[in-house]
Design a protein around this motif. Structure first.
Motif, mmCIF file in Angstrom:
data_model
loop_
_atom_site.group_PDB
_atom_site.id
_atom_site.type_symbol
_atom_site.label_atom_id
_atom_site.label_comp_id
_atom_site.label_asym_id
_atom_site.label_seq_id
_atom_site.Cartn_x
_atom_site.Cartn_y
_atom_site.Cartn_z
ATOM 1 N N ASN A 141 0.808 -1.210 0.000
ATOM 2 C CA ASN A 141 0.000 0.000 0.000
ATOM 3 C C ASN A 141 0.852 1.276 0.000
ATOM 4 O O ASN A 141 0.531 2.252 0.671
ATOM 5 N N GLU A 142 1.951 1.239 -0.760
ATOM 6 C CA GLU A 142 2.873 2.372 -0.775
ATOM 7 C C GLU A 142 2.479 3.445 -1.788
ATOM 8 O O GLU A 142 2.772 4.609 -1.592
ATOM 9 N N LEU A 143 1.863 3.024 -2.894
ATOM 10 C CA LEU A 143 1.540 3.951 -3.971
ATOM 11 C C LEU A 143 0.090 3.756 -4.414
ATOM 12 O O LEU A 143 -0.461 2.674 -4.274
ATOM 13 N N THR A 144 -0.480 4.792 -4.975
ATOM 14 C CA THR A 144 -1.801 4.647 -5.593
ATOM 15 C C THR A 144 -1.599 3.924 -6.925
ATOM 16 O O THR A 144 -0.478 3.853 -7.445
ATOM 17 N N ILE A 145 -2.680 3.455 -7.498
ATOM 18 C CA ILE A 145 -2.583 2.757 -8.777
ATOM 19 C C ILE A 145 -2.078 3.709 -9.862
ATOM 20 O O ILE A 145 -1.268 3.327 -10.698
ATOM 21 N N SER A 146 -2.506 4.954 -9.826
ATOM 22 C CA SER A 146 -2.014 5.890 -10.841
ATOM 23 C C SER A 146 -0.524 6.187 -10.634
ATOM 24 O O SER A 146 0.213 6.351 -11.610
ATOM 25 N N GLU A 147 -0.053 6.233 -9.397
ATOM 26 C CA GLU A 147 1.385 6.415 -9.151
ATOM 27 C C GLU A 147 2.172 5.201 -9.644
ATOM 28 O O GLU A 147 3.270 5.354 -10.195
ATOM 29 N N MET A 148 1.601 4.003 -9.458
ATOM 30 C CA MET A 148 2.253 2.790 -9.967
ATOM 31 C C MET A 148 2.339 2.834 -11.483
ATOM 32 O O MET A 148 3.388 2.501 -12.059
ATOM 33 N N ALA A 149 1.234 3.204 -12.127
ATOM 34 C CA ALA A 149 1.209 3.269 -13.591
ATOM 35 C C ALA A 149 2.283 4.241 -14.087
ATOM 36 O O ALA A 149 3.019 3.935 -15.032
ATOM 37 N N TYR A 150 2.403 5.380 -13.441
ATOM 38 C CA TYR A 150 3.404 6.374 -13.825
ATOM 39 C C TYR A 150 4.823 5.840 -13.582
ATOM 40 O O TYR A 150 5.686 5.902 -14.458
ATOM 41 N N ARG A 151 5.058 5.300 -12.399
ATOM 42 C CA ARG A 151 6.395 4.818 -12.019
ATOM 43 C C ARG A 151 6.867 3.677 -12.918
ATOM 44 O O ARG A 151 8.046 3.589 -13.252
ATOM 45 N N LEU A 152 5.932 2.803 -13.297
ATOM 46 C CA LEU A 152 6.301 1.645 -14.105
ATOM 47 C C LEU A 152 6.106 1.892 -15.602
ATOM 48 O O LEU A 152 6.155 0.960 -16.394
ATOM 49 N N HIS A 153 5.880 3.145 -15.953
ATOM 50 C CA HIS A 153 5.796 3.585 -17.346
ATOM 51 C C HIS A 153 4.698 2.885 -18.146
ATOM 52 O O HIS A 153 4.883 2.579 -19.330
ATOM 53 N N TYR A 154 3.562 2.659 -17.506
ATOM 54 C CA TYR A 154 2.378 2.231 -18.249
ATOM 55 C C TYR A 154 1.814 3.462 -18.932
ATOM 56 O O TYR A 154 1.906 4.570 -18.403
ATOM 57 N N SER A 155 1.183 3.284 -20.069
ATOM 58 C CA SER A 155 0.631 4.428 -20.800
ATOM 59 C C SER A 155 -0.547 5.050 -20.062
ATOM 60 O O SER A 155 -0.823 6.233 -20.241
ATOM 61 N N SER A 156 -1.225 4.246 -19.222
ATOM 62 C CA SER A 156 -2.365 4.758 -18.461
ATOM 63 C C SER A 156 -2.703 3.784 -17.332
ATOM 64 O O SER A 156 -2.222 2.642 -17.317
ATOM 65 N N VAL A 157 -3.553 4.243 -16.422
ATOM 66 C CA VAL A 157 -4.043 3.373 -15.348
ATOM 67 C C VAL A 157 -4.858 2.233 -15.965
ATOM 68 O O VAL A 157 -4.773 1.084 -15.526
ATOM 69 N N ALA A 158 -5.612 2.544 -17.011
ATOM 70 C CA ALA A 158 -6.421 1.517 -17.680
ATOM 71 C C ALA A 158 -5.533 0.423 -18.276
ATOM 72 O O ALA A 158 -5.877 -0.768 -18.207
ATOM 73 N N HIS A 159 -4.389 0.806 -18.830
ATOM 74 C CA HIS A 159 -3.456 -0.182 -19.384
ATOM 75 C C HIS A 159 -2.918 -1.078 -18.272
ATOM 76 O O HIS A 159 -2.904 -2.302 -18.414
ATOM 77 N N LEU A 160 -2.480 -0.490 -17.176
ATOM 78 C CA LEU A 160 -2.002 -1.275 -16.031
ATOM 79 C C LEU A 160 -3.104 -2.209 -15.541
ATOM 80 O O LEU A 160 -2.878 -3.408 -15.358
ATOM 81 N N SER A 161 -4.303 -1.677 -15.333
ATOM 82 C CA SER A 161 -5.413 -2.477 -14.812
ATOM 83 C C SER A 161 -5.783 -3.612 -15.756
ATOM 84 O O SER A 161 -6.039 -4.737 -15.319
ATOM 85 N N GLY A 162 -5.792 -3.328 -17.051
ATOM 86 C CA GLY A 162 -6.121 -4.361 -18.039
ATOM 87 C C GLY A 162 -5.090 -5.476 -18.055
ATOM 88 O O GLY A 162 -5.433 -6.665 -18.101
ATOM 89 N N GLN A 163 -3.817 -5.099 -18.016
ATOM 90 C CA GLN A 163 -2.754 -6.096 -18.002
ATOM 91 C C GLN A 163 -2.796 -6.902 -16.703
ATOM 92 O O GLN A 163 -2.631 -8.120 -16.715
ATOM 93 N N PHE A 164 -3.057 -6.216 -15.590
ATOM 94 C CA PHE A 164 -3.148 -6.879 -14.288
ATOM 95 C C PHE A 164 -4.276 -7.914 -14.319
ATOM 96 O O PHE A 164 -4.099 -9.058 -13.895
ATOM 97 N N ARG A 165 -5.436 -7.513 -14.843
ATOM 98 C CA ARG A 165 -6.596 -8.418 -14.906
ATOM 99 C C ARG A 165 -6.305 -9.610 -15.818
ATOM 100 O O ARG A 165 -6.662 -10.743 -15.502
ATOM 101 N N SER A 166 -5.642 -9.375 -16.932
ATOM 102 C CA SER A 166 -5.375 -10.483 -17.858
ATOM 103 C C SER A 166 -4.409 -11.504 -17.261
ATOM 104 O O SER A 166 -4.496 -12.689 -17.565
ATOM 105 N N VAL A 167 -3.500 -11.064 -16.397
ATOM 106 C CA VAL A 167 -2.536 -11.981 -15.776
ATOM 107 C C VAL A 167 -3.113 -12.651 -14.533
ATOM 108 O O VAL A 167 -2.948 -13.853 -14.329
ATOM 109 N N THR A 168 -3.815 -11.894 -13.690
ATOM 110 C CA THR A 168 -4.273 -12.424 -12.397
ATOM 111 C C THR A 168 -5.741 -12.837 -12.376
ATOM 112 O O THR A 168 -6.163 -13.578 -11.491
ATOM 113 N N GLY A 169 -6.522 -12.314 -13.304
ATOM 114 C CA GLY A 169 -7.955 -12.565 -13.290
ATOM 115 C C GLY A 169 -8.721 -11.627 -12.362
ATOM 116 O O GLY A 169 -9.931 -11.744 -12.208
ATOM 117 N N LEU A 170 -8.005 -10.700 -11.746
ATOM 118 C CA LEU A 170 -8.601 -9.735 -10.814
ATOM 119 C C LEU A 170 -8.192 -8.324 -11.204
ATOM 120 O O LEU A 170 -7.138 -8.125 -11.807
#
Length: 189
Positions: A141-170
């Protein structure tokens, strides 16, 4: 082992580096340097001492790598882990350039070798490593999802969330709500 370099499998973090360095030092060998995946020595080590080191490293879950293809595979794996866990490297070059630089081979050769030996592409492995890091950041719980997306160079929060869902199912939010967070050790990915 090649000359004064000992290649070691399953090193994934700073604690691994410290542990491996300590195993060598406890056996009277002070390495010039210890990095993820390799130990640089001042001079070659005698065969019987090398076998003792091999056994002690195995006690910690490490493995000396003697085969050239396995060494290169481990270099690729470690390179991906370093790339994911050092976001500043993401700004300088893309993954294929980073791996070419690190391994001194064309990316197409590295990609073919990795896929042949691991059964997944470098890109899929890279995504799995990124998602595992996102899971870890969610648990702590160190970063918000948007901070994670920025830090890990995802193009958007939606991209991070979509990739996360496709790998984990959640979704990241669903994962965060779980009582048991299924984190995997990096050497098992």
């Amino acid at each position: 082992m090649t000359g004064n370099i000992v290649y070691i499998k399953n090193m994934v973090c700073r604690r691994c580096i410290i542990t491996v360095a300590n195993v060598f030092k406890e056996n009277g060998i002070t390495p010039m340097s210890v990095e993820l995946g390799k130990v640089m020595l001042v001079e070659p080590v005698e065969r019987d001492k090398m076998e003792i080191l091999r056994e002690q490293l195995e006690d910690y879950g490490f493995e000396m790598i003697d085969d050239k293809r396995l060494r290169l595979l481990e270099q690729i794996r470690v390179g991906v882990i370093e790339y994911v866990h050092n976001p500043e490297s993401l700004e300088k070059m893309n993954l294929s350039e980073y791996l070419q630089d690190k391994c001194h081979y064309e990316y197409s050769f590295l990609s073919k070798l990795f896929t042949e030996m691991k059964g997944i592409s470098i890109e899929r492995y890279y995504i799995a490593q990124r998602i595992e890091l996102v899971k870890e950041l969610l648990v702590y719980n160190e970063l918000t999802i948007s901070e994670m997306a920025y830090r890990l160079h995802y193009s958007s929060v939606a991209h991070l969330s979509g990739q996360f869902r496709s790998v984990t199912g959640l979704s990241p939010t669903q994962f965060k709500r779980l009582k048991n967070h299924p984190l995997r050790p990096l050497d098992e990915i």
